[in-house]
Scaffold this active site. Structure first.
Site, PDB file in Angstrom:
ATOM      1  N   SER A  61      -2.963   7.200  13.019  1.00 11.47           N
ATOM      2  CA  SER A  61      -3.320   7.692  14.358  1.00 11.47           C
ATOM      3  C   SER A  61      -2.781   9.079  14.674  1.00 11.47           C
ATOM      4  O   SER A  61      -3.155   9.649  15.700  1.00 11.47           O
ATOM      5  CB  SER A  61      -2.825   6.722  15.419  1.00 11.47           C
ATOM      6  OG  SER A  61      -3.698   5.639  15.486  1.00 11.47           O
ATOM      7  N   LYS A  64      -5.155  11.710  15.559  1.00 13.01           N
ATOM      8  CA  LYS A  64      -5.867  11.757  16.855  1.00 13.01           C
ATOM      9  C   LYS A  64      -5.637  13.077  17.608  1.00 13.01           C
ATOM     10  O   LYS A  64      -6.589  13.638  18.156  1.00 13.01           O
ATOM     11  CB  LYS A  64      -5.521  10.532  17.694  1.00 13.01           C
ATOM     12  CG  LYS A  64      -6.179   9.259  17.132  1.00 13.01           C
ATOM     13  CD  LYS A  64      -5.650   7.998  17.789  1.00 13.01           C
ATOM     14  CE  LYS A  64      -6.354   6.753  17.254  1.00 13.01           C
ATOM     15  NZ  LYS A  64      -5.624   5.516  17.501  1.00 13.01           N
ATOM     16  N   TYR A 189     -14.027   8.282  10.780  1.00 13.99           N
ATOM     17  CA  TYR A 189     -12.761   7.858  11.393  1.00 13.99           C
ATOM     18  C   TYR A 189     -11.799   7.262  10.346  1.00 13.99           C
ATOM     19  O   TYR A 189     -10.611   7.596  10.311  1.00 13.99           O
ATOM     20  CB  TYR A 189     -13.051   6.843  12.512  1.00 13.99           C
ATOM     21  CG  TYR A 189     -11.809   6.213  13.078  1.00 13.99           C
ATOM     22  CD1 TYR A 189     -10.965   6.929  13.927  1.00 13.99           C
ATOM     23  CD2 TYR A 189     -11.443   4.906  12.739  1.00 13.99           C
ATOM     24  CE1 TYR A 189      -9.802   6.363  14.423  1.00 13.99           C
ATOM     25  CE2 TYR A 189     -10.286   4.331  13.238  1.00 13.99           C
ATOM     26  CZ  TYR A 189      -9.469   5.062  14.078  1.00 13.99           C
ATOM     27  OH  TYR A 189      -8.312   4.493  14.557  1.00 13.99           O
ATOM     28  N   TYR A 241       1.039   4.946  22.793  1.00  8.28           N
ATOM     29  CA  TYR A 241       0.281   3.806  23.331  1.00  8.28           C
ATOM     30  C   TYR A 241       0.973   3.204  24.546  1.00  8.28           C
ATOM     31  O   TYR A 241       1.491   3.923  25.388  1.00  8.28           O
ATOM     32  CB  TYR A 241       0.050   2.728  22.261  1.00  8.28           C
ATOM     33  CG  TYR A 241      -0.441   3.284  20.959  1.00  8.28           C
ATOM     34  CD1 TYR A 241      -1.665   3.924  20.893  1.00  8.28           C
ATOM     35  CD2 TYR A 241       0.321   3.200  19.812  1.00  8.28           C
ATOM     36  CE1 TYR A 241      -2.120   4.450  19.698  1.00  8.28           C
ATOM     37  CE2 TYR A 241      -0.135   3.725  18.617  1.00  8.28           C
ATOM     38  CZ  TYR A 241      -1.352   4.350  18.573  1.00  8.28           C
ATOM     39  OH  TYR A 241      -1.799   4.868  17.402  1.00  8.28           O
ATOM     40  N   VAL A 259       0.260   3.943  12.311  1.00 12.35           N
ATOM     41  CA  VAL A 259       0.691   2.692  11.686  1.00 12.35           C
ATOM     42  C   VAL A 259       1.088   2.858  10.206  1.00 12.35           C
ATOM     43  O   VAL A 259       1.533   1.906   9.585  1.00 12.35           O
ATOM     44  CB  VAL A 259      -0.348   1.549  11.840  1.00 12.35           C
ATOM     45  CG1 VAL A 259      -0.469   1.102  13.282  1.00 12.35           C
ATOM     46  CG2 VAL A 259      -1.703   1.940  11.266  1.00 12.35           C
TER      47      VAL A 259
HETATM   48  N1  GLN Z   1      -6.324   3.443  11.140  1.00  7.60           N
HETATM   49  C1  GLN Z   1      -5.626   2.698  12.147  1.00  7.60           C
HETATM   50  C2  GLN Z   1      -6.593   1.829  12.905  1.00  7.60           C
HETATM   51  O1  GLN Z   1      -7.625   2.305  13.241  1.00  7.60           O
HETATM   52  C3  GLN Z   1      -4.938   3.649  13.080  1.00  7.60           C
HETATM   53  C4  GLN Z   1      -4.169   2.944  14.158  1.00  7.60           C
HETATM   54  C5  GLN Z   1      -2.804   3.517  14.371  1.00  7.60           C
HETATM   55  O2  GLN Z   1      -2.250   4.278  13.583  1.00  7.60           O
HETATM   56  N2  GLN Z   1      -2.201   3.083  15.438  1.00  7.60           N
HETATM   57  O3  GLN Z   1      -6.348   0.695  13.172  1.00  7.60           O
END
Ligand code: GLN
Length: 305
Positions: A61, A64, A189, A241, A259
């Site tokens: 993420s 992003k 994505y 988040y 993650v």
């Molecule tokens: N690739 C992960 C997902 O889409 C990214 C989520 C994250 O890093 N929080 O679930």
């Protein structure tokens, strides 16, 4: 400074095993909870590092904010602001945020999955492959590292198992927010999340946001300062988040987690920080990574509040 980072890595070792690597993407479950690395790029032109800062991991993420920047560079602030909200959802990153049968731009923000999948359609490019390759080029430019590429294993693992994201994308399609093929949008994505970086790359990227669009050392401008203000503001409210409030109190700088175990932290005008430790809390944020940032922030008075 390097001694301070060594201290932090040593002090935070006890938190490493309190978290668990993400296992909903099978390839990420292989992450080693014993890893903890940190890299700092500072406004004095120096860089400092400690621990496992050389270990590669997937950006997840943390892409992003780069995706948001690409959207801003391609479309301008007014367009982006009218197409995707900036309020915290207060919900997990993969929540299906549809209330009373309505889904609008204001239900999304750029830091949750639904918002990021939507943003993948807003960046310019003849097809999803060109969109991704432009995003990868921007990532390389920000990091000052032309060798950054995709971790194919993680990409394929997520593509195979990413049904939650598929559900989110089909929801966007249902509400008329995706025009093209859902699977193409997801491919962009998933590849974006699988970009392979290390702590140094994240610190360099963070530094450009901290320096309001200018590169370290040369001060060369890569994008307008107002885009950095926009991205940094969204990072403060939504970057961690539904843990963003707690993080603001404990650390107090714009930041983004992934993650894969990475965290990119932006201390405006002061430094860019890249951290890696794969043990995650229940919100998907690195446990030892947040602790390390908390200590760094306290010792260096980094909080912007
Ligand atoms: N690739 C992960 C997902 O889409 C990214 C989520 C994250 O890093 N929080 O679930």
């Amino acid at each position: 400074m390097e001694a301070l980072l060594e201290d932090i890595v040593r002090d935070c070792a006890k938190y490493k095993a309190l978290g668990k690597p993400a296992d909903y993407i099978p390839e990420l479950a292989k992450g080693d909870v014993n890893d903890l690395g940190i890299f700092v790029v500072s406004s004095d032109g120096q860089s400092y590092k400690a621990g496992d800062w050389r270990k590669p991991f997937t950006i997840q993420s943390i892409v992003k904010p780069i995706l948001l920047l690409q959207c801003l560079m391609d479309n301008g602030i007014d367009f982006v602001r009218s197409h995707i909200g900036v309020e915290a959802t207060g919900k997990p990153f993969d929540a299906i945020n549809v209330t009373e049968g309505v889904l609008s731009a204001q239900h999304l923000n750029p830091m949750v999955n639904m918002g990021a999948i939507f943003m993948s359609t807003l960046i310019k490019g003849a097809d999803h492959e060109e969109k991704f390759s432009r995003l990868l080029s921007l990532t390389r430019l920000l990091a000052g590292n032309p060798d950054i590429g995709v971790d194919e294993k993680v990409y394929l693992s997520e593509k195979r198992t990413g049904n939650r994201n598929r559900a989110l994308a089909f929801m966007l399609k249902t509400y008329g927010m995706i025009e093209g093929e859902v699977e193409d949008v997801l491919d962009c994505y998933f590849k974006a999340c699988s970009i392979r970086v290390d702590c140094k790359d994240l610190a360099n990227i963070a530094y450009v946001f901290a320096n309001r669009g200018r590169k370290p050392i040369t001060d060369e401008r890569l994008f307008p300062a107002e885009y950095a203000h926009y991205v940094n503001a969204v990072l403060v409210t939504c970057g961690m988040y539904d843990g963003s409030g707690d993080f603001a109190v404990r650390v107090g700088v714009p930041a983004k987690s992934g993650v894969g175990g990475g965290i990119m932290a932006v201390a405006p005008t002061r430094m860019g920080v890249g951290i890696f430790s794969p043990g995650l809390d229940e919100k998907g944020n690195s446990v030892a990574g947040i602790k390390a940032l908390e200590e760094l922030s306290q010792r260096m008075y980094l909080s912007i509040f």
